[in-house]
Design an enzyme around this catalytic site. Sequence first.
Site: not given
Ligand code: AGP
Length: 592
Positions: A469, A2, A27, A74, A100-101, A472, A587, A465, A488
């Site tokens: 990507k 949010c 957000r 969100w 927000n929250g 996501e 984000k 990583e 394994h």
């Molecule tokens: C990364 O591509 C993600 N959107 C997510 O995993 C992110 O890295 C995670 O939420 C941590 O965020 P921060 O680094 O702002 O703490």
Amino acid sequence: MCGIVGYTGSNPALIVLLEGLERLEYRGYDSAGVALIENGKLHVDKKVGKIRELVKSLWGKDLKATAGIGHTRWATHGEVCELNAHPHTDGEGNFAVVHNGIIENYRELREELERTGIDYRSKTDTEAIVHLIALNYRGDLLEAVINTLKRLRGAYAFAVITTKEPNRIIAVRYGSPLVVGIGKGENFLASDIPALLPFTRDVIPLKDGEVVDLRPDGVFIYDFGGNMLTKEVMHVPWDIISAEKGGFKHFMLKEIFEQPRTLGDTIRGYISRDLNLPFSLKDFRRILIVACGTSYHAGLLGKYWIEKYVRAPVEVAYASEVRYSDMPVGEGDLVLAISQSGETADTRFSSLALKEKGATLLSVVNVMGSALDRESDYTLYTHAGPEIGVAATKTFTAQLAVLYALAVSEAEEKYARMEELLKVPHLVEEVLSRSEVMRGIALRHANNRDFLYLGRYLSYPVALEGALKLKEISYIHAEGYPAGEMKHGPIALIDEKMPTVAIVPKDRVYEKMLSNIEEVLARRGKVIGVGFEGDENLKGLCGDFIGVPEVEEDLTPFLTIIPLQLFAYYIADYLGLDVDQPRNLAKTVTVE
Ligand code: AGP
């Protein structure tokens, strides 16, 4: 999680609110809304979908209000629908709240409010706030909010306006971010700094437990007891250009291509200023890295480097797991928290809990003035600038640069190491110049539904990583795995429909990786190899191959991650997906 905006001044508030909301859309983007005080009455507009739906619904409405609040959602409590979208209003239509929250005791509050005859309209936790403020109002909005705070449990930020005091916004921060923007004859409010940059670069990031009284001609900040606080105004060095797409189709692509510069800025920052830490990493009994998502993957790489150069024991934990564990941590331990936003609830709250147990808290953050920055004993900044794409790219490599600089800072060969690191931005540029090769490979594989990403040693976090990507932004199932572990279990998954992305620079585990690739091929798996340019051996094994310039072992992740970022981007773009704002994500994750 949010986004909140607010404006009070002498210009049309709607323009400011919509511009701010667009910048906060990353957000959360399942619905959006605004509340304005128009001719003494509350005017509320909300729409399901992205901000553009809200803009369409406002088209042609001549709204002249000079104060208002806005929200992009969100969803946490209550499905995505107009009723649950913010702002929420009281029964009389005099008060509007954006939030927000999470209000954890919302059920209990709802029952209590309904018993007094209040007619609830939404399924949100937010609605309780607006009804409580309306009930507590005795002619002063600040007082009504402060009295309401006594009833709320959870982590939140919210803003409220009322027809009874048309130019005033009261907003609160308690666990979710909120920043005040200072203008001339006008003042602003937003969940983060980039949303304020079109209007002002003078900001006051609020701390948890603070309430702001925003008026056109002044900003007054109080604690929850109603005591006025004196706050410093911070001037933000970022400019608006760095928060724009700059000719790229998506922010993510722009941010991938920015890496030579952001890495250069981060590395040069540490070469010219040193780390300035008043302790040695060797002084600590143990170093515990806590982070989430991409930052966690950076932490895994930091572990290898710190163990190699500092020779201190390092553990890496998911922040969300460590908070509720019985891990024995205390004085003599260093907690190294990594977070792009510095607002991630899991990372903040677990780090704070460990700090309370006596550990020293050092953080690596990108957003100066963020909660984690302020709550830490020491902070190291990544100088990556604002990252708008939900998928982290440039901040990941900037985190790696800081962690590497930290790890080698006490090594005898520190200067030689940093000189090598300084070559990285240029090498990344070379990798990026081959983006078309990666695009071709991506398009050939865009219709696969499952991928395995394999790496060993430093390439294992890179595999994690790379897989994250792809998941996501393309919604394709991708598993990152340590290549040696494949036999394994996951080897059972391999067939011609599940390509393997193998990260194979010439490092200490190179030969082992080649054997793992053979194992994949023996089961009719297709292999996309990422290795050193000119590695004919590897190229011969892989159906598709992308080379990166040869670099010493330590620095391979800086280069091998780039093709994987591009791979995910080109697949998602080919599939026509919303690269910068993938479904279900946000984000900054400010809820646990
Ligand atoms: C990364 O591509 C993600 N959107 C997510 O995993 C992110 O890295 C995670 O939420 C941590 O965020 P921060 O680094 O702002 O703490």
